[in-house]
Design a protein around this motif. Structure first.
Motif, PDB file in Angstrom:
ATOM      1  N   ALA A 132      35.498  66.239  56.533  1.00 54.47           N
ATOM      2  CA  ALA A 132      36.617  67.187  56.654  1.00 54.47           C
ATOM      3  C   ALA A 132      36.724  67.625  58.113  1.00 54.47           C
ATOM      4  O   ALA A 132      36.327  68.741  58.482  1.00 54.47           O
ATOM      5  CB  ALA A 132      36.409  68.385  55.737  1.00 54.47           C
ATOM      6  N   PRO A 133      37.262  66.776  58.989  1.00 53.34           N
ATOM      7  CA  PRO A 133      37.190  67.012  60.436  1.00 53.34           C
ATOM      8  C   PRO A 133      38.115  68.097  60.967  1.00 53.34           C
ATOM      9  O   PRO A 133      38.179  68.283  62.183  1.00 53.34           O
ATOM     10  CB  PRO A 133      37.552  65.646  61.014  1.00 53.34           C
ATOM     11  CG  PRO A 133      38.440  65.023  59.995  1.00 53.34           C
ATOM     12  CD  PRO A 133      37.898  65.487  58.670  1.00 53.34           C
ATOM     13  N   GLU A 134      38.812  68.802  60.087  1.00 51.82           N
ATOM     14  CA  GLU A 134      39.591  69.959  60.540  1.00 51.82           C
ATOM     15  C   GLU A 134      39.130  71.244  59.867  1.00 51.82           C
ATOM     16  O   GLU A 134      39.739  72.297  60.065  1.00 51.82           O
ATOM     17  CB  GLU A 134      41.088  69.722  60.302  1.00 51.82           C
ATOM     18  CG  GLU A 134      41.669  68.615  61.186  1.00 51.82           C
ATOM     19  CD  GLU A 134      43.160  68.422  60.987  1.00 51.82           C
ATOM     20  OE1 GLU A 134      43.771  69.197  60.218  1.00 51.82           O
ATOM     21  OE2 GLU A 134      43.723  67.495  61.599  1.00 51.82           O
ATOM     22  N   ALA A 135      38.059  71.158  59.076  1.00 57.13           N
ATOM     23  CA  ALA A 135      37.489  72.363  58.470  1.00 57.13           C
ATOM     24  C   ALA A 135      36.723  73.147  59.534  1.00 57.13           C
ATOM     25  O   ALA A 135      36.397  72.640  60.605  1.00 57.13           O
ATOM     26  CB  ALA A 135      36.565  71.983  57.312  1.00 57.13           C
ATOM     27  N   THR A 136      36.416  74.400  59.231  1.00 55.88           N
ATOM     28  CA  THR A 136      35.703  75.281  60.150  1.00 55.88           C
ATOM     29  C   THR A 136      34.318  75.585  59.610  1.00 55.88           C
ATOM     30  O   THR A 136      34.167  75.926  58.429  1.00 55.88           O
ATOM     31  CB  THR A 136      36.473  76.603  60.342  1.00 55.88           C
ATOM     32  OG1 THR A 136      37.756  76.316  60.911  1.00 55.88           O
ATOM     33  CG2 THR A 136      35.712  77.552  61.254  1.00 55.88           C
ATOM     34  N   ILE A 137      33.311  75.456  60.465  1.00 54.76           N
ATOM     35  CA  ILE A 137      31.936  75.760  60.099  1.00 54.76           C
ATOM     36  C   ILE A 137      31.608  77.206  60.479  1.00 54.76           C
ATOM     37  O   ILE A 137      31.851  77.629  61.616  1.00 54.76           O
ATOM     38  CB  ILE A 137      30.947  74.812  60.804  1.00 54.76           C
ATOM     39  CG1 ILE A 137      31.205  73.357  60.390  1.00 54.76           C
ATOM     40  CG2 ILE A 137      29.508  75.219  60.522  1.00 54.76           C
ATOM     41  CD1 ILE A 137      30.943  73.062  58.933  1.00 54.76           C
ATOM     42  N   VAL A 138      31.064  77.958  59.543  1.00 55.45           N
ATOM     43  CA  VAL A 138      30.552  79.302  59.807  1.00 55.45           C
ATOM     44  C   VAL A 138      29.033  79.197  59.843  1.00 55.45           C
ATOM     45  O   VAL A 138      28.390  78.995  58.816  1.00 55.45           O
ATOM     46  CB  VAL A 138      31.003  80.300  58.728  1.00 55.45           C
ATOM     47  CG1 VAL A 138      30.373  81.670  58.965  1.00 55.45           C
ATOM     48  CG2 VAL A 138      32.528  80.410  58.701  1.00 55.45           C
ATOM     49  N   PRO A 139      28.427  79.294  61.044  1.00 57.25           N
ATOM     50  CA  PRO A 139      26.983  79.049  61.163  1.00 57.25           C
ATOM     51  C   PRO A 139      26.163  80.311  60.841  1.00 57.25           C
ATOM     52  O   PRO A 139      26.377  81.371  61.428  1.00 57.25           O
ATOM     53  CB  PRO A 139      26.828  78.669  62.635  1.00 57.25           C
ATOM     54  CG  PRO A 139      27.902  79.453  63.329  1.00 57.25           C
ATOM     55  CD  PRO A 139      29.049  79.568  62.352  1.00 57.25           C
ATOM     56  N   ILE A 140      25.237  80.158  59.923  1.00 58.26           N
ATOM     57  CA  ILE A 140      24.357  81.266  59.574  1.00 58.26           C
ATOM     58  C   ILE A 140      22.920  80.780  59.723  1.00 58.26           C
ATOM     59  O   ILE A 140      22.430  79.994  58.918  1.00 58.26           O
ATOM     60  CB  ILE A 140      24.620  81.780  58.140  1.00 58.26           C
ATOM     61  CG1 ILE A 140      26.097  82.164  57.985  1.00 58.26           C
ATOM     62  CG2 ILE A 140      23.707  82.948  57.815  1.00 58.26           C
ATOM     63  CD1 ILE A 140      26.485  82.581  56.579  1.00 58.26           C
ATOM     64  N   ARG A 141      22.258  81.213  60.798  1.00 59.67           N
ATOM     65  CA  ARG A 141      20.883  80.774  61.035  1.00 59.67           C
ATOM     66  C   ARG A 141      19.938  81.631  60.199  1.00 59.67           C
ATOM     67  O   ARG A 141      19.829  82.839  60.397  1.00 59.67           O
ATOM     68  CB  ARG A 141      20.528  80.878  62.524  1.00 59.67           C
ATOM     69  CG  ARG A 141      19.139  80.302  62.796  1.00 59.67           C
ATOM     70  CD  ARG A 141      18.886  79.992  64.251  1.00 59.67           C
ATOM     71  NE  ARG A 141      18.685  81.163  65.085  1.00 59.67           N
ATOM     72  CZ  ARG A 141      17.916  81.165  66.182  1.00 59.67           C
ATOM     73  NH1 ARG A 141      17.283  80.061  66.563  1.00 59.67           N
ATOM     74  NH2 ARG A 141      17.814  82.256  66.914  1.00 59.67           N
ATOM     75  N   GLN A 142      19.264  80.970  59.293  1.00 58.83           N
ATOM     76  CA  GLN A 142      18.381  81.663  58.365  1.00 58.83           C
ATOM     77  C   GLN A 142      16.970  81.089  58.412  1.00 58.83           C
ATOM     78  O   GLN A 142      16.051  81.655  57.830  1.00 58.83           O
ATOM     79  CB  GLN A 142      18.976  81.543  56.950  1.00 58.83           C
ATOM     80  CG  GLN A 142      18.247  82.276  55.837  1.00 58.83           C
ATOM     81  CD  GLN A 142      17.311  81.350  55.081  1.00 58.83           C
ATOM     82  OE1 GLN A 142      17.499  80.149  55.060  1.00 58.83           O
ATOM     83  NE2 GLN A 142      16.311  81.924  54.456  1.00 58.83           N
ATOM     84  N   ASN A 143      16.797  79.973  59.113  1.00 61.25           N
ATOM     85  CA  ASN A 143      15.497  79.324  59.199  1.00 61.25           C
ATOM     86  C   ASN A 143      15.359  78.714  60.583  1.00 61.25           C
ATOM     87  O   ASN A 143      16.354  78.322  61.183  1.00 61.25           O
ATOM     88  CB  ASN A 143      15.386  78.233  58.125  1.00 61.25           C
ATOM     89  CG  ASN A 143      13.945  77.971  57.733  1.00 61.25           C
ATOM     90  OD1 ASN A 143      13.059  77.973  58.573  1.00 61.25           O
ATOM     91  ND2 ASN A 143      13.720  77.744  56.449  1.00 61.25           N
ATOM     92  N   ASN A 144      14.143  78.611  61.071  1.00 65.88           N
ATOM     93  CA  ASN A 144      13.934  78.009  62.374  1.00 65.88           C
ATOM     94  C   ASN A 144      12.564  77.381  62.452  1.00 65.88           C
ATOM     95  O   ASN A 144      11.830  77.324  61.455  1.00 65.88           O
ATOM     96  CB  ASN A 144      14.142  79.044  63.493  1.00 65.88           C
ATOM     97  CG  ASN A 144      13.164  80.207  63.393  1.00 65.88           C
ATOM     98  OD1 ASN A 144      12.064  80.058  62.870  1.00 65.88           O
ATOM     99  ND2 ASN A 144      13.577  81.360  63.871  1.00 65.88           N
ATOM    100  N   ALA A 145      12.197  76.907  63.608  1.00 65.87           N
ATOM    101  CA  ALA A 145      10.941  76.185  63.777  1.00 65.87           C
ATOM    102  C   ALA A 145       9.721  77.063  63.550  1.00 65.87           C
ATOM    103  O   ALA A 145       8.628  76.555  63.320  1.00 65.87           O
ATOM    104  CB  ALA A 145      10.876  75.571  65.177  1.00 65.87           C
TER     105      ALA A 145
END
Length: 396
Positions: A132-145
């Protein structure tokens, strides 16, 4: 909370057990040349197999996902990759970790790969593009290294996505230990479903032992639980199985974006889930009048299946985005239904069985033979008598 590790190579990630939850540390995947994935990576020019199975031009005749937002609850989504620079709404995102950076910081690349499968923009250097190359991503960082993830932060991440009024939530994480009845995670999932959001979750990568186990949040009622399939539309060996599996999607040797630019190859149900989320984004854009439940049912109903109904390996089948869009013109259903039984093949035409001549037919045949034979003999004797008479007359 487990963030799904790549299935190959086996040393791609190291699991940490923390307060009963599992988090990844420094997950890395193999590049197309079999080497380690470094950030940034070289672009992969070829069209990945998981996209070759979809006629994207036919899917995009209907929509490319414009106007739809998908929350990626993961390790952050890097926006320095040019394929994601215009795809991410950082102002709507959140960082629930205690690490440096923010929602667009992704030190391990997991969330960036997930986001790319959903909505990466086309780029001349690569054949890879999001569904879906015109959709919008809402980034929610909940995990990391550093393994900062837990059930509480996952619940908070889902609630943030609900507050941002997203259309789809992708969770490529799981825990085997079911949170208690009425837990914060279960309540957050229920809030998302009540808000008419399609909630997609991966089922986990612990399926190689053949044991069927529930994982959460995938096993919650109403969540679309995604298994991983291979090039033959069969369950990937690592993909968790169980009666809660709702659908399958490609999850083996998946090409996607990595921090800094370029692409790498990875495997896991983590990357099958965003494939379904991308299909859901397309369907939500094409049919904004459909409820989240109707979108899920339609994706399952139009999936490519090997059996008439669901099974614990691939659910209702492998998602088919093109068919889902092509057949989205009718009235939606609230739940998928099994395929009708195939009609029985017509009975073969059987020739009449011949048992030979009857006794009467044989008697008639023999009688005719005797009469004809007698007539011939009589004629022969009469001829012989005439010849003998003539001979005697000439002899006198």
């Amino acid at each position: 909370m487990r963030v799904h590790q790549p299935h190959r190579p086996l040393r791609a990630g190291v699991a940490l057990v923390m307060t009963g939850l599992v988090a990844f540390t420094g997950a890395r995947a193999a590049q197309a040349d079999g080497g380690r994935c470094t950030f940034p990576a070289e672009p992969i020019a070829e069209r990945p197999w998981a996209l070759q199975r979809v006629l994207l031009d036919q899917a995009w005749e209907h929509t490319r996902g414009a106007g739809v937002s998908v929350a990626v609850i993961d390790s952050g989504v890097d926006v320095t990759n040019p394929q994601l620079a215009d795809a991410v709404a950082a102002d709507r995102g959140a960082d629930l970790t205690d690490a440096d950076g923010g929602s667009t910081t992704d030190t391990v690349g997991h969330g960036t790969k997930v986001a790319g499968i959903i909505a990466a923009r086309a780029h001349p250097d690569t054949g890879f593009v999001g569904l879906a190359p015109e959709a919008t991503i809402v980034p929610i960082r909940q995990n990391n290294a550093d393994g900062s993830s837990n059930v509480a932060t996952l619940a908070a991440a889902i609630r943030h996505a609900v507050a941002e009024d997203v259309d789809v939530i992708n969770v490529s994480q799981d825990t085997e230990a079911p949170p208690g009845e009425g837990s914060a995670l279960e309540d957050a999932v229920r809030e998302a479903l009540d808000a008419d959001i399609v909630v997609v979750a991966s089922v986990g990568n612990e399926g190689a032992d053949g044991e069927r186990r529930h994982t959460y949040p995938a096993a919650y009622e109403g969540v679309l639980a995604v298994a991983a399939s291979d090039r033959n539309n069969e369950r990937a060996p690592f993909s968790q199985s169980g009666d809660f599996v709702g659908i399958a999607a490609p999850g083996v040797d998946m090409v996607s974006t990595v921090p800094g630019g370029g692409q790498c190859v990875d495997s896991g149900t983590s990357f099958a889930a965003p494939y379904v989320s991308g299909a859901a984004a397309l369907l939500r854009a094409a049919r904004p009048d459909w409820s989240a439940r109707e979108v899920v049912a339609h994706l399952q109903q139009t999936a490519e299946r090997a059996a008439p109904g669901p099974d614990p390996l691939t659910g209702w089948g492998v998602v088919d985005p093109v068919r889902a869009l092509r057949e989205a013109g009718g009235d939606p259903a609230d739940a998928p239904v099994p395929d009708p039984p195939a009609p029985a093949p017509p009975a073969p035409e059987v020739p009449e069985l011949s048992l030979g001549e009857t006794h009467a037919e044989r008697a008639e045949r023999l009688g005719t033979f005797v009469i004809l034979t007698g007539t011939v003999l009589a004629a022969a004797l009469a001829g012989a008598a005439l010849i003998h008479r003539d001979w005697r007359r000439r002899s006198r």
